[in-house]
Structures are given as C-alpha cells and as structure tokens.
Design a protein around this motif. Structure first.
Motif, PDB file in Angstrom:
ATOM      1  N   THR A 132      -2.019   0.458  -8.663  1.00 19.80           N
ATOM      2  CA  THR A 132      -0.677   0.000  -8.297  1.00 19.80           C
ATOM      3  C   THR A 132      -0.763  -0.904  -7.073  1.00 19.80           C
ATOM      4  O   THR A 132      -0.178  -1.986  -7.034  1.00 19.80           O
ATOM      5  CB  THR A 132       0.236   1.198  -8.015  1.00 19.80           C
ATOM      6  N   ALA A 133      -1.523  -0.442  -6.049  1.00 20.55           N
ATOM      7  CA  ALA A 133      -1.640  -1.241  -4.825  1.00 20.55           C
ATOM      8  C   ALA A 133      -2.384  -2.544  -5.092  1.00 20.55           C
ATOM      9  O   ALA A 133      -2.009  -3.596  -4.565  1.00 20.55           O
ATOM     10  CB  ALA A 133      -2.336  -0.435  -3.739  1.00 20.55           C
ATOM     11  N   SER A 134      -3.436  -2.513  -5.921  1.00 24.54           N
ATOM     12  CA  SER A 134      -4.163  -3.778  -6.140  1.00 24.54           C
ATOM     13  C   SER A 134      -3.325  -4.781  -6.905  1.00 24.54           C
ATOM     14  O   SER A 134      -3.373  -5.968  -6.596  1.00 24.54           O
ATOM     15  CB  SER A 134      -5.501  -3.624  -6.873  1.00 24.54           C
ATOM     16  N   PHE A 135      -2.564  -4.311  -7.912  1.00 23.47           N
ATOM     17  CA  PHE A 135      -1.733  -5.278  -8.632  1.00 23.47           C
ATOM     18  C   PHE A 135      -0.589  -5.785  -7.759  1.00 23.47           C
ATOM     19  O   PHE A 135      -0.199  -6.951  -7.864  1.00 23.47           O
ATOM     20  CB  PHE A 135      -1.223  -4.691  -9.954  1.00 23.47           C
ATOM     21  N   LEU A 136      -0.088  -4.937  -6.871  1.00 27.27           N
ATOM     22  CA  LEU A 136       0.927  -5.401  -5.922  1.00 27.27           C
ATOM     23  C   LEU A 136       0.335  -6.483  -5.029  1.00 27.27           C
ATOM     24  O   LEU A 136       0.922  -7.555  -4.835  1.00 27.27           O
ATOM     25  CB  LEU A 136       1.416  -4.227  -5.069  1.00 27.27           C
ATOM     26  N   MET A 137      -0.861  -6.217  -4.515  1.00 28.79           N
ATOM     27  CA  MET A 137      -1.499  -7.166  -3.603  1.00 28.79           C
ATOM     28  C   MET A 137      -1.849  -8.462  -4.342  1.00 28.79           C
ATOM     29  O   MET A 137      -1.626  -9.561  -3.829  1.00 28.79           O
ATOM     30  CB  MET A 137      -2.746  -6.531  -2.995  1.00 28.79           C
ATOM     31  N   ALA A 138      -2.362  -8.318  -5.560  1.00 32.93           N
ATOM     32  CA  ALA A 138      -2.712  -9.505  -6.334  1.00 32.93           C
ATOM     33  C   ALA A 138      -1.453 -10.307  -6.648  1.00 32.93           C
ATOM     34  O   ALA A 138      -1.444 -11.539  -6.526  1.00 32.93           O
ATOM     35  CB  ALA A 138      -3.420  -9.095  -7.624  1.00 32.93           C
ATOM     36  N   GLY A 139      -0.380  -9.614  -7.022  1.00 28.55           N
ATOM     37  CA  GLY A 139       0.865 -10.292  -7.382  1.00 28.55           C
ATOM     38  C   GLY A 139       1.458 -11.054  -6.212  1.00 28.55           C
ATOM     39  O   GLY A 139       1.846 -12.218  -6.344  1.00 28.55           O
ATOM     40  N   ALA A 174      -6.072 -16.440   3.996  1.00 35.83           N
ATOM     41  CA  ALA A 174      -5.771 -15.013   3.802  1.00 35.83           C
ATOM     42  C   ALA A 174      -5.314 -14.642   2.384  1.00 35.83           C
ATOM     43  O   ALA A 174      -5.855 -13.705   1.799  1.00 35.83           O
ATOM     44  CB  ALA A 174      -4.767 -14.544   4.845  1.00 35.83           C
ATOM     45  N   PRO A 175      -4.320 -15.347   1.794  1.00 31.76           N
ATOM     46  CA  PRO A 175      -3.910 -14.929   0.448  1.00 31.76           C
ATOM     47  C   PRO A 175      -5.024 -15.068  -0.585  1.00 31.76           C
ATOM     48  O   PRO A 175      -5.102 -14.266  -1.528  1.00 31.76           O
ATOM     49  CB  PRO A 175      -2.736 -15.856   0.116  1.00 31.76           C
ATOM     50  N   LYS A 176      -5.902 -16.064  -0.416  1.00 31.18           N
ATOM     51  CA  LYS A 176      -7.025 -16.190  -1.350  1.00 31.18           C
ATOM     52  C   LYS A 176      -7.950 -14.985  -1.228  1.00 31.18           C
ATOM     53  O   LYS A 176      -8.422 -14.418  -2.219  1.00 31.18           O
ATOM     54  CB  LYS A 176      -7.816 -17.466  -1.053  1.00 31.18           C
ATOM     55  N   LEU A 177      -8.154 -14.584   0.031  1.00 35.08           N
ATOM     56  CA  LEU A 177      -9.045 -13.452   0.272  1.00 35.08           C
ATOM     57  C   LEU A 177      -8.449 -12.163  -0.309  1.00 35.08           C
ATOM     58  O   LEU A 177      -9.137 -11.394  -1.001  1.00 35.08           O
ATOM     59  CB  LEU A 177      -9.259 -13.286   1.775  1.00 35.08           C
ATOM     60  N   THR A 178      -7.152 -11.925  -0.065  1.00 35.05           N
ATOM     61  CA  THR A 178      -6.556 -10.685  -0.563  1.00 35.05           C
ATOM     62  C   THR A 178      -6.471 -10.692  -2.087  1.00 35.05           C
ATOM     63  O   THR A 178      -6.583  -9.653  -2.720  1.00 35.05           O
ATOM     64  CB  THR A 178      -5.156 -10.437   0.044  1.00 35.05           C
ATOM     65  N   LEU A 179      -6.318 -11.893  -2.673  1.00 40.32           N
ATOM     66  CA  LEU A 179      -6.328 -11.982  -4.134  1.00 40.32           C
ATOM     67  C   LEU A 179      -7.685 -11.538  -4.667  1.00 40.32           C
ATOM     68  O   LEU A 179      -7.783 -10.745  -5.609  1.00 40.32           O
ATOM     69  CB  LEU A 179      -6.027 -13.422  -4.575  1.00 40.32           C
ATOM     70  N   LYS A 180      -8.736 -12.014  -4.010  1.00 38.79           N
ATOM     71  CA  LYS A 180     -10.084 -11.701  -4.467  1.00 38.79           C
ATOM     72  C   LYS A 180     -10.374 -10.207  -4.317  1.00 38.79           C
ATOM     73  O   LYS A 180     -10.850  -9.558  -5.258  1.00 38.79           O
ATOM     74  CB  LYS A 180     -11.090 -12.532  -3.653  1.00 38.79           C
ATOM     75  N   VAL A 181     -10.061  -9.676  -3.137  1.00 38.82           N
ATOM     76  CA  VAL A 181     -10.332  -8.251  -2.897  1.00 38.82           C
ATOM     77  C   VAL A 181      -9.572  -7.387  -3.892  1.00 38.82           C
ATOM     78  O   VAL A 181     -10.135  -6.475  -4.518  1.00 38.82           O
ATOM     79  CB  VAL A 181      -9.948  -7.862  -1.450  1.00 38.82           C
ATOM     80  N   SER A 182      -8.277  -7.689  -4.081  1.00 41.90           N
ATOM     81  CA  SER A 182      -7.470  -6.817  -4.938  1.00 41.90           C
ATOM     82  C   SER A 182      -7.909  -6.918  -6.401  1.00 41.90           C
ATOM     83  O   SER A 182      -7.951  -5.913  -7.115  1.00 41.90           O
ATOM     84  CB  SER A 182      -5.985  -7.142  -4.793  1.00 41.90           C
ATOM     85  N   LEU A 183      -8.269  -8.138  -6.845  1.00 42.46           N
ATOM     86  CA  LEU A 183      -8.709  -8.273  -8.239  1.00 42.46           C
ATOM     87  C   LEU A 183     -10.058  -7.586  -8.466  1.00 42.46           C
ATOM     88  O   LEU A 183     -10.295  -7.016  -9.535  1.00 42.46           O
ATOM     89  CB  LEU A 183      -8.801  -9.745  -8.628  1.00 42.46           C
ATOM     90  N   THR A 184     -10.916  -7.627  -7.454  1.00 39.39           N
ATOM     91  CA  THR A 184     -12.196  -6.935  -7.582  1.00 39.39           C
ATOM     92  C   THR A 184     -11.958  -5.438  -7.774  1.00 39.39           C
ATOM     93  O   THR A 184     -12.536  -4.810  -8.679  1.00 39.39           O
ATOM     94  CB  THR A 184     -13.053  -7.154  -6.317  1.00 39.39           C
TER      95      THR A 184
END
Lengths: 332, 447
Positions: free
Chosen positions: B192-199, B213-223
């Motif tokens: 739930t948290a990763s899809f929230l962060m990715a979204g 920052a948003p690119k980094l959080t996208l990468k971390v959350s999708l991983t």
C-alpha cells in the motif's frame, strides 16, 4: 499470582495516575486550543507550535486510562461507557476534529487554513465540555434528572475553565511578548471561574451524596482531609497574586502559574478519588467487585512494571528536548 | 429493521474500515523514512533528505488520522460491545494493554522528536527516533493482529460459564493463524505504501517536477513493490491454507462451494445465491480449487451446506476475495513492468506514469477487500465457533446509535476527501518549490 485485593488497589492506582496525567497534559493542549485566536495567524502558529511535539503523546494517556478500565474493571467499564454513550460520541467528535485540524492546517490550501483553525478551537471546546459533562454525570451516579444534567453542564463549563487555566499557564511558560501578556489575562479570568467551579462542585457533592458526606465529615480521617480544600483555595489566591506580579514583570517565574495549576489539579483529583473510593461506579460497584481475572492482570503487570518507567523516562526526555521558549515549528 | 445490533455492527465496520486505511500506510511508510534518513546519514546526499522531508509530512498527516480514528474504537468496545470485554476481556484486555504500553506511547513521543526535533537533537538521535517510531508502528500491528487472529483461531484458554480465562499466554499470542496474518498484513502495508509513494511520485513527474527526489522515490517504491508483490501472493496462499485447516466454512464461502466436493473447480466468476444455495453464471477451471487447497486434484473441500446456519454470508466473502486477488495480480503486473522499464530506460513513458497515478490507492482497496473476507468470513461468530456476535451487543437505544453512526459517516467522508486532496496538493506544492539549496547551512541542514 498476586491477590485480587492487591491487584484491585494497584490497578486503580494506575488508572488514577493515567487520568490525572491525562488531565494535566491533554488539559494544557486543549486549553491552548480553546484560546486559539481566529484573526492572528502568527500568534496561532506560535501557540500551536508550543504543543506540536506533545499533543499526540498527551492524548495517549486517555487511551491508557480507558484501556486500564477495560482491562482491570471490565464490568465497570461497560456500565460507565454505556451510560455515557452520547457524551462520549461528542467527545470523540471533538478529539477527531482537533487532531486532524492540527495537521491539516499546516498542509492544506491557504484558504482552508482558517476553517481548520476553527475546527481546532471548536474541537478543543467540545472535548473539554463533554469531559466535564461526563464527570458531572459520574458524580451524580448517572441519574437522569434535569438537576443532574444541569449539574453536568455546570461541570462542563468548570472543566473548560480548568483546561483554559492550565493552557494559559503553559503559554505563559512557553511564550513571550504579546502572547504571554494575553495569556496572563486569560489565566486570571479562568482562575476565577475555575475557583467558582471548584467551590460549587465541592459544596454540591457532599450535599447530594450521603456516601461522599460520610467520607468528608463522618470518619476519623475526615479531620485530616479537611485542610485539603483550604489549601486548594489558598493556591487559587496565590495564583491570582502571582499573575498580577507577572503582568508587571514578565521575567518573574513564568513557570509558576503552570506549576500552581498542576497542584490545584492534583488536589481536586485527590479529593474526587477520596470521595468515592473504593467505588468505581458510584454507589454501585467497588473496585474489588469489578476486578477482572487476577491471572490475566498478573500477566499484564509484568509489562506495566517494565514499561511504565520507560514511558515516564522518554516522556521527560521529550520535554527536555523541547525545553525553553517555543520557536517556529516546521517539519524537519 | 434497524436495531441496535445491526447499527452497532455497521458503526464498528465503518470505524474499523476507516481506521485501517491509515495504519496500513504508516506501518510501512515509517520504514521507508528510516531508510531515507539512514541513507542520508550515510551518504550526505541532499536528495535523501528531500525525500524524507516530503514524505514525513504525509506520514504526520496519515498518522494523526490513524490516532484519532483508533481512539474512537477503544471507546466503542465499551459503548457498543460491552459483552466483548465481559466475556473475552481476560484475553483481549492484556493484548490491547500491551499495545498501548509498548507501542502507542513510544510512537507518539518519538514522533514529536522525529517531526520537530531535527534541529534540537543530534542527527544520529534523530535517525534513532525515526527508527523507534517504525518499530512502534510494527509492534502495534503485532499485538492487534495477535488479538484478531486469536478471535479467528482461539487457543490457550479455558472457558468457564461463558467467560474466557487465559491458560497459556504463549499459545494465545502465537495462535495458529497469527504468523500468517501478521506477515500478510505487513506485506499489505508495504505494498500500500509503495504504490502510494509510486503514485504520488509519478504525479509529480507528470506535473513536470524535474527535481531528483521524485525520481528517486519512484525508483525505491517500485523496487519494493516489484519484490514484495509476488511474495504477497505466496504468503497469501499459505494464509489461505491455514484458514482451510481452521475455518473451512470461510474458505467454502471464498470459493463458492455449496456441496462437499472432491476435485472442486476454481471459480473465476459466479453469482452465489443463498436462497437456492447454488451459483449462477459460473466460469470455472476444473479441479483447480482442490489442487490449490489440498495439493491433490481430487482432494475434498467441505461445502457450505455442512455448516448450515453457522456459515458467513457468501456474497461479500466470495466477491471480496476476488477483488483482493484481482488487484493483487494487477499490482504484481504493474510493479514488474514499471520496474523493468525503469531499469531498461531509466525513465517511464507517460502512460506508465498515468497508470501508477491511477494505482495510487490500489493497496487500500485490496487491503479492505482482504479484511472483509477474513472478518465477514468469521460471521456469525465473534470468537470462531464459540461466541456469536449478537450475544455481545449494548443496551443503548437504537436511535442513539443511528445518530452517532450518521455523525461518524459524515465526518469520515469529509476527512477522507480532505486527506486525498491534501496529498495531491502537497505534491503539487512540492513541484513549485525552487530547486533546493544543495550546500549545507548551519548544522548540516539543508533548506
């Protein structure tokens, strides 16, 4: 396993501790909420900053108090909570409004900020009033008469005054300049109202309740207890004098009003506990009769002994971290 | 007829559904924050701190909503379900008590330091405070899931005159379904948290946010999502097998099996009908349900007709299960495809970013659907097989419950709307903020 009698005393002492710590801690942040100005953003920001790091943990003491009632005295818990169904729902509404407004006001669009500030103030007022109202109904043994509800409403106003008093004391201690000056004025006014409230409750309580009357006038230790109300009155008067001095000289012990208010809270609460002990539901159920299974409570006790000192320790630590006059609050 | 029992049930369901949305995010988001802060301490790269700062705001708001909706529930045990504590209190009380003592205070106190104390304590202590909050949220999940699992699979008790007494606390806490449910929920929170962060990160990228920052959080959350979504399928399957062993009536409702069958088919779709006790419009794969549940294509699955009068309502359990699994599969696909694209091209095409924005709250829907399956699947019992829910309800007049129910529903609707709007507003706000200063000012702080 400990004896049932010992456990009953121990858990009621713990519950009493949780309630009084809640009244003091959440009392000051509700008080600050009640005093929140609607038309002065910088002042509102600073006032909210002074309670920002604490309000959440303060509210947890309420959960602990209710939790302890639930765990140790389940029968009493369900009698009291069913009798107070509607006031509790309103209190929860107030607590929810206040808790979320705190975060929304800092993050939502600017045009909604004032609405959230109003929610914060309104939520604080509702919470304080309903808590007082419930206290009043409790003292009246949940009797459903007009007099009883009037008394409860009076008690609600009394608790608003008490929380305003301790909230103003907190602001005098944590703020400077304009806010501190206004807080001194608010403090003096609520000091007077709270004094009247305490007088009213102290007189009505033994008059309507024979058990309370015996506790204060009919036993050997009554004589030892009677100075307590007197000391309480003296504290109110000292408070007033201190506030006059503070008004002339702001550097004069700014922590005094808060400290005096805490003492007043302690005395009033002790008086209340003494009035009803050992009843947990006035006139109906004692702590000994309401006690849950001793083996479950013994299991719980290990946690209490280990964890409660730690909770007190890190709570003190957190107050030390944010010691001194409040600075601007930002998320870092 | 709207009686106190029905209204109290709707009220508790509404409260707990609203409440679970927020801890589901904060349990795992806290660990993301620990990771961001830890990486910042380690590398000194400002981008980790920016990621931390942005997500700590969302954490604070989400946490506050979780706290206030949680307090409501601690009161409802007494106001609406007095019988619950009178009969189950000796078991439930200490578990709830340990949650308050070991989790709530720790979270709440260190949250203050975590949110507002960065300038006042050493960087190491601040990271420690963040870690303590994360441990607190997880411990809280530990205790409450232990209690919930005990209600599903009670062990370690004695029952005297309808009242439960503890016999063996280890057996109570680590009851047979606890481990499965706990990990299933932790993974649900992580997803739930990763899809929230990715979204939200994808939303910022779509709004032309060119910061790192948003690119980094996208990468971390999708991983995280790509790793854990398939694992959730596996853990969920184990959880299902555990349920099959201890609560066969729940599994029968999930699978829509009326008559006991050998070699039962897996129903992809059907419309269960409780009147005729059959399914309409079945779309099925032969023998697959038996194969999954018994590891034998001709294995026996007990049907609902063996539990007449004591099985849950079939439709919500049946459809809840399909919604949960459907979204779970979708999450696996989206996470794998997006993470693969990111790996190959180090950026995502617009359509994938848009898909991630659509999936922002997919974790909420799957989590709620899953909880409905397990909770409705326990009906009509409070304690599986032993205590029925109707035995525990309050004596408060139904008009009072109706009044409070309407109040709660109205408030929750407003809060949920405000919450979602504020999340996207915070994201848009972050887009407009100038590129952050990259050299530290006093005390290692970035502005």
């Amino acid at each position: 396993m400990f004896s049932a009698e010992y456990l009953a005393l121990l858990y009621s002492a713990l519950m009493a501790l949780a309630i009084i710590v809640y009244a003091v801690l959440d009392g000051y942040d509700l008080g600050v909420g009640i005093l929140l100005p609607g038309n002065n953003k910088p002042a509102a920001d600073t006032m909210i900053a002074s309670i920002g790091p604490f309000w959440d943990a303060n509210e947890t003491w309420l959960v602990l108090a209710v939790g302890l009632a639930l765990i140790a005295f389940p029968t009493a818990h369900s009698i009291i909570l069913q009798a107070l169904y509607l006031p509790i729902a309103f209190m929860l509404l107030g607590l929810i409004l206040r808790g979320v407004a705190f975060d929304f006001r800092a993050k939502a669009k600017t045009r909604y900020r004032q609405t959230w500030d109003r929610c914060f103030k309104l939520g604080s007022l509702i919470t304080a009033f309903t808590q007082g109202y419930m206290l009043g109904l409790y003292v009246m043994s949940f009797e459903h008469s007009l007099a009883s509800h009037l008394f409860a409403a009076l008690s609600g106003v009394g608790v608003i005054a008490a929380y305003t008093l301790i909230g103003a004391g907190w602001l005098i201690m944590k703020c400077e300049g304009e806010i501190q000056n206004s807080a001194i004025r608010w403090c003096r006014l609520s000091n007077l109202i709270a004094l009247l409230g305490v007088l009213a409750v102290s007189m009505v309580n033994p008059l309507i309740n024979a058990y309370v009357q015996t506790r204060w006038f009919g036993t050997e230790i009554s004589l030892l207890m009677l100075p307590l109300p007197l000391i309480c009155m003296v504290l109110f008067i000292i408070q007033d004098r201190v506030l006059v001095k503070l008004n002339q000289n702001p550097s004069y012990g700014c922590w005094l009003p808060f400290a005096i208010t805490v003492m007043i809270f302690l005395l009033c609460f002790f008086g209340l506990v003494y009035s009803f002990f050992p009843y947990v539901v006035p006139g109906t159920l004692t702590i000994f009769d309401a006690l849950a299974d001793p083996s479950a409570l013994t299991f719980m006790l290990y946690g209490v002994v280990l964890v409660v000192p730690a909770i007190i320790g890190y709570t003190l630590f957190s107050y030390r971290v944010f010691w001194g006059k409040t600075q601007d609050l930002s998320y870092y | 007829m709207l009686d106190t029992l029905l209204l109290s049930r709707i009220q508790f369901a509404a409260n707990i559904s609203f409440h679970i949305l927020f801890p589901t995010i904060t349990i795992a988001l806290a660990w993301f924050l620990v990771f961001f802060k830890f990486r910042y301490d380690q590398t000194g790269e400002a981008v980790w701190l920016r990621a931390y700062r942005f997500w700590v705001k969302i954490f604070a708001l989400t946490f506050a909503l979780g706290v206030v909706s949680g307090i409501t529930m601690s009161f409802q045990f007494g106001t609406n379900w007095p019988g619950f504590m009178e009969r189950i209190g000796n078991i439930a009380g200490p578990l709830l008590g340990y949650e308050v003592l070991t989790a709530f205070f720790m979270e709440a106190t260190f949250l203050g330091i975590m949110l507002f104390g960065m300038k006042r304590v050493s960087p190491r202590l601040h990271t420690f405070a963040t870690l303590i909050v994360a441990i607190g949220t997880t411990l809280s999940a530990f205790w409450i899931l232990s209690l919930n699992s005990w209600l599903q699979t009670p062990t370690g008790y004695t029952l005297v005159d309808g009242v439960f007494y503890p016999k063996d606390w280890f057996e109570i806490i680590f009851n047979p379904s606890f481990g499965y449910r706990f990990f299933h929920m932790l993974l649900a929170s992580a997803l739930t948290a990763s899809f929230l962060m990715a979204g939200i990160s994808a939303y910022r990228l779509l709004k032309e946010d060119h910061k790192h920052a948003p690119k980094l959080t996208l990468k971390v959350s999708l991983t995280v999502a790509a790793l854990l979504a398939p694992m959730q399928m596996f853990v969920g399957d184990l959880h299902g097998l555990n349920t099959f062993e201890h609560q066969p009536q729940k599994v029968a409702a999930m699978e829509g099996v009326w008559e006991t069958e050998q070699g039962a088919p897996l129903l992809l779709f059907a419309l269960p009908d409780e009147q005729t006790r059959t399914n309409h419009f079945e779309v099925a794969i032969p023998k697959l349900a038996s194969l999954i549940l018994t590891h034998d294509k001709d294995g026996e699955i007990k049907g609902l007709n063996e539990f007449k009068g004591e099985h849950p309502p079939v439709k919500p359990v049946f459809f809840g299960f399909r919604i949960m699994v459907g979204i779970g599969v979708l999450m696996i696909l989206v996470a794998l495809v997006a993470r693969y694209t990111l790996w190959k091209h180090s950026t995502l095409p617009t359509w994938q970013l848009k898909a991630l924005v659509v999936m922002t709250f997919s974790g909420w829907i799957a989590t709620l659907a899953g909880w409905y399956v397990t909770e409705i699947g326990r009906q009509p019992f409070m304690v599986n097989g032993l205590v029925k829910i109707e035995e525990l309800v309050t004596t408060v007049p139904s008009e009072h419950v109706l009044l409070t129910l309407i109040g709660y529903l109205a408030l929750y609707a407003v809060l949920l709307t405000a919450y979602i709007k504020t999340l996207f507003y915070t994201a848009r706000n972050a887009v407009q903020v100038e590129e952050y200063q990259t050299t530290p000012v006093q005390g290692g702080q970035y502005v």
